[in-house]
Enzyme design. Structure first.
Site, short mmCIF file in Angstrom:
data_model
loop_
_atom_site.label_atom_id
_atom_site.label_comp_id
_atom_site.label_asym_id
_atom_site.label_seq_id
_atom_site.Cartn_x
_atom_site.Cartn_y
_atom_site.Cartn_z
N ASP A 73 0.88 -1.16 0.00
CA ASP A 73 0.00 0.00 0.00
C ASP A 73 0.92 1.22 0.00
OD1 ASP A 73 -1.63 2.18 0.64
OD2 ASP A 73 -3.04 0.90 1.74
N TYR A 155 -6.16 17.30 -16.04
CA TYR A 155 -6.72 18.30 -15.11
C TYR A 155 -5.77 18.60 -13.94
CZ TYR A 155 -8.57 14.01 -12.84
OH TYR A 155 -8.71 12.78 -12.26
N LYS A 170 -3.14 15.15 -8.21
CA LYS A 170 -2.35 15.08 -9.45
C LYS A 170 -1.58 16.39 -9.67
CE LYS A 170 -3.63 10.95 -11.14
NZ LYS A 170 -2.70 9.83 -11.35
C1 HXC Z 1 -18.61 9.48 -2.31
C2 HXC Z 1 -17.04 7.92 -1.66
C3 HXC Z 1 -17.25 7.17 -2.85
C4 HXC Z 1 -18.24 7.68 -3.77
C5 HXC Z 1 -15.72 6.17 -1.68
N1 HXC Z 1 -16.08 7.26 -0.98
N2 HXC Z 1 -16.42 6.09 -2.83
N3 HXC Z 1 -17.70 9.06 -1.40
N4 HXC Z 1 -18.88 8.82 -3.46
N5 HXC Z 1 -18.48 7.06 -4.91
C6 HXC Z 1 -15.57 7.66 0.33
C7 HXC Z 1 -15.93 6.62 1.39
O1 HXC Z 1 -17.24 6.80 1.88
C8 HXC Z 1 -14.86 6.86 2.46
O2 HXC Z 1 -15.17 7.96 3.29
C9 HXC Z 1 -13.66 7.26 1.64
O3 HXC Z 1 -14.15 7.71 0.35
C10 HXC Z 1 -12.72 6.08 1.38
O4 HXC Z 1 -13.46 5.03 0.77
P1 HXC Z 1 -13.15 3.49 1.03
O5 HXC Z 1 -14.08 2.70 0.17
O6 HXC Z 1 -13.11 3.21 2.48
O7 HXC Z 1 -11.62 3.41 0.51
P2 HXC Z 1 -10.80 2.24 -0.09
O8 HXC Z 1 -11.42 0.89 0.18
O9 HXC Z 1 -9.39 2.47 0.32
O10 HXC Z 1 -10.92 2.46 -1.69
C11 HXC Z 1 -10.25 3.54 -2.31
C12 HXC Z 1 -11.07 4.09 -3.47
C13 HXC Z 1 -11.46 3.00 -4.49
C14 HXC Z 1 -10.19 5.17 -4.12
C15 HXC Z 1 -12.32 4.74 -2.92
O11 HXC Z 1 -12.21 3.56 -5.55
C16 HXC Z 1 -10.25 2.28 -5.06
O12 HXC Z 1 -9.76 1.31 -4.49
N6 HXC Z 1 -9.73 2.75 -6.21
C17 HXC Z 1 -8.52 2.21 -6.87
C18 HXC Z 1 -8.64 2.17 -8.38
C19 HXC Z 1 -9.09 3.43 -9.03
O13 HXC Z 1 -9.68 4.34 -8.38
N7 HXC Z 1 -8.85 3.52 -10.33
C20 HXC Z 1 -9.20 4.70 -11.14
C21 HXC Z 1 -8.01 5.50 -11.49
S1 HXC Z 1 -8.41 6.54 -12.84
P3 HXC Z 1 -16.02 7.81 4.69
O14 HXC Z 1 -15.89 9.15 5.35
O15 HXC Z 1 -17.41 7.50 4.27
O16 HXC Z 1 -15.36 6.69 5.46
C22 HXC Z 1 -7.71 8.04 -12.63
C23 HXC Z 1 -7.67 8.98 -13.82
C24 HXC Z 1 -8.93 9.52 -14.28
O17 HXC Z 1 -7.21 8.37 -11.62
C25 HXC Z 1 -8.99 10.19 -15.64
C26 HXC Z 1 -9.84 9.39 -16.61
C27 HXC Z 1 -10.10 10.01 -17.91
P1 NAP Z 2 -6.62 1.13 -12.47
O1 NAP Z 2 -6.49 -0.09 -13.32
O2 NAP Z 2 -7.72 1.20 -11.49
O3 NAP Z 2 -5.21 1.35 -11.75
C1 NAP Z 2 -5.05 1.87 -10.47
C2 NAP Z 2 -4.07 0.97 -9.74
O4 NAP Z 2 -3.68 1.58 -8.51
C3 NAP Z 2 -4.63 -0.40 -9.40
O5 NAP Z 2 -3.75 -1.40 -9.89
C4 NAP Z 2 -4.65 -0.42 -7.87
O6 NAP Z 2 -4.34 -1.73 -7.39
C5 NAP Z 2 -3.56 0.58 -7.54
N1 NAP Z 2 -3.73 1.16 -6.21
C6 NAP Z 2 -4.83 1.82 -5.72
N2 NAP Z 2 -4.62 2.18 -4.46
C7 NAP Z 2 -3.36 1.77 -4.12
C8 NAP Z 2 -2.57 1.86 -2.96
N3 NAP Z 2 -3.03 2.46 -1.85
N4 NAP Z 2 -1.32 1.32 -2.97
C9 NAP Z 2 -0.85 0.71 -4.09
N5 NAP Z 2 -1.55 0.60 -5.22
C10 NAP Z 2 -2.80 1.13 -5.25
O7 NAP Z 2 -6.77 2.44 -13.38
P2 NAP Z 2 -5.97 2.98 -14.67
O8 NAP Z 2 -6.96 3.63 -15.51
O9 NAP Z 2 -5.09 1.92 -15.22
O10 NAP Z 2 -5.06 4.12 -14.02
C11 NAP Z 2 -3.64 4.05 -14.03
C12 NAP Z 2 -3.05 5.44 -13.92
O11 NAP Z 2 -3.41 6.20 -15.08
C13 NAP Z 2 -3.53 6.26 -12.74
O12 NAP Z 2 -2.47 7.04 -12.23
C14 NAP Z 2 -4.58 7.15 -13.33
O13 NAP Z 2 -4.77 8.32 -12.57
C15 NAP Z 2 -3.96 7.42 -14.68
N6 NAP Z 2 -4.89 7.90 -15.70
C16 NAP Z 2 -5.76 7.02 -16.27
C17 NAP Z 2 -6.62 7.48 -17.27
C18 NAP Z 2 -7.55 6.54 -17.99
O14 NAP Z 2 -8.28 7.01 -18.86
N7 NAP Z 2 -7.56 5.25 -17.70
C19 NAP Z 2 -6.59 8.81 -17.64
C20 NAP Z 2 -5.70 9.69 -17.00
C21 NAP Z 2 -4.84 9.20 -16.04
P3 NAP Z 2 -4.90 -2.32 -5.99
O15 NAP Z 2 -6.37 -2.15 -6.00
O16 NAP Z 2 -4.39 -3.75 -6.03
O17 NAP Z 2 -4.21 -1.53 -4.91
#
Ligand code: HXC
Ligand code: NAP
Length: 294
Positions: A73, A155, A170
């Site tokens: 993590d 962004y 970011k």
């Molecule tokens: C409002 C939310 C929410 C939602 C979570 N929270 N989801 N609030 N709306 N949809 C709140 C929870 O209520 C909690 O606060 C806090 O956020 C943490 O949530 P948890 O579920 O306890 O956290 P966790 O299990 O650690 O999960 C982390 C996560 C989850 C970020 C919320 O989505 C995750 O694991 N993501 C990893 C992969 C990911 O996000 N990939 C996308 C990357 S794309 P409270 O106060 O209620 O406890 C990217 C680029 C985008 O970054 C650009 C694309 C074009």
């Molecule tokens: P993704 O598959 O959801 O990748 C996110 C990764 O982060 C997962 O492998 C997740 O693995 C890991 N992660 C989350 N929390 C973590 C933690 N606490 N410690 C270690 N690892 C953690 O999404 P993606 O689209 O490929 O995104 C990859 C990167 O590209 C990100 O930086 C995102 O912001 C960027 N990005 C993506 C897009 C797009 O269009 N896809 C656009 C702009 C930027 P675990 O759940 O196993 O931890």
């Protein structure tokens, strides 16, 4: 030649060891695969070890390269230090770090709790800082050069509504990139970033473009080139920035978005069009992504 094809010459990353956070899924997986095809050893690190182990065995079978999956993590510095130790034990060296791990979801900011901000900023900004610091200390102590590649978003410099914690985080990672490009250049450590536009991945699509949003917007149409990104074109850019071919590029952020941000800065500002009544349904859909693996 097409943009869907590998770009660098065979062996371009031969002998390098690359740590990719979040390398078990999405873009991290695609970059890792290409690094392996180019001859690198790859360490993939994130929270879910079962996802990483599955990814590692697929990657090894496909590329015949060496992959080490490590549960880490990135929010916890001691876990990051252990990851580096395990990397050195297995491969004897580390040459590049890709800060790719991220967390994100769409939400009107006023619906967020304080912890939601902590969670996203913890993964994206603190996590990137932790990995950078631990790997950088190692390189500096060993007097060896290194390469850092940070995956940000467009962004990071425009800001965007509906993804405010991610935008803040970011922006911080972009500042980290540019700051260390200067400060650590004396150690021959380069820092660059990639800002991708939309590249379909399960993790991002479930949390940012759930069905109710896709009903309202055609993502490809937001992009002047009229399409989303292909993973290989991002992997090509990442491999180039990791490789010695880019030895004079330092402190740069390269946008790969088909012109999307210039066409409408603030990638998720379009969500202003949704009526407030839709957010309960959207939140249910987005939260359900957290119950499945990313
Ligand atoms: C409002 C939310 C929410 C939602 C979570 N929270 N989801 N609030 N709306 N949809 C709140 C929870 O209520 C909690 O606060 C806090 O956020 C943490 O949530 P948890 O579920 O306890 O956290 P966790 O299990 O650690 O999960 C982390 C996560 C989850 C970020 C919320 O989505 C995750 O694991 N993501 C990893 C992969 C990911 O996000 N990939 C996308 C990357 S794309 P409270 O106060 O209620 O406890 C990217 C680029 C985008 O970054 C650009 C694309 C074009
Ligand atoms: P993704 O598959 O959801 O990748 C996110 C990764 O982060 C997962 O492998 C997740 O693995 C890991 N992660 C989350 N929390 C973590 C933690 N606490 N410690 C270690 N690892 C953690 O999404 P993606 O689209 O490929 O995104 C990859 C990167 O590209 C990100 O930086 C995102 O912001 C960027 N990005 C993506 C897009 C797009 O269009 N896809 C656009 C702009 C930027 P675990 O759940 O196993 O931890």
């Amino acid at each position: 030649m097409k943009y869907t094809e590998p770009m660098l010459r065979e062996g371009a990353l031969q002998g390098k060891t690359i740590l990719v956070t979040g390398g078990g899924t999405g873009l991290g997986y695609s970059m890792s695969k290409y690094f392996l095809q180019l001859g690198a050893n790859v360490v993939i690190a994130s929270r879910k070890i079962e996802v990483l182990e599955q990814a590692a065995s697929e990657l090894q079978a496909e590329t015949k390269g060496q992959v080490l999956p490590i549960a880490c993590d990135v929010r916890h510095y001691t876990e990051v230090e252990k990851t580096i130790e395990a990397t050195l034990n297995r491969f004897g060296n580390i040459n590049a770090l890709v800060n790719n791990a991220a967390g994100n979801f769409i939400s009107p900011t006023e619906r967020l709790s304080p912890k939601a901000f902590d969670t996203i900023v913890g993964i994206v900004l603190q996590g990137s800082y932790n990995c950078t610091l631990a790997v950088g200390k190692h390189w500096i102590a060993q007097k060896q050069p290194g390469v850092i590649l940070n995956i940000v978003t467009t962004y990071a410099w425009t800001g965007s509504g509906y993804v405010v914690p991610s935008a803040c985080a970011k922006a911080g990672v972009l500042a980290l990139t540019r700051s260390l490009a200067v400060e650590w250049a004396k150690y021959q450590i380069r820092s660059n970033a990639i800002a991708p536009g939309p590249f379909p991945t399960k993790g991002a699509w479930e949390r940012l473009f759930p069905p109710a949003v896709q009903d309202k917007i055609n993502i490809a149409q937001k992009v002047p080139l009229g399409r989303v990104g292909h993973h290989q074109e991002l992997a090509n850019l990442a491999a180039y920035l990791i490789s010695d071919y880019s030895a004079y590029i330092n402190g740069e952020v390269i946008t790969i978005d088909g012109g999307e941000w210039l066409n409408g800065a603030g990638e998720f500002n379009f969500l202003n069009q949704l009526p407030a009544s839709m957010w309960d349904e959207i939140e249910r859909a987005v939260r359900s992504a957290n119950k499945t693996s990313s």
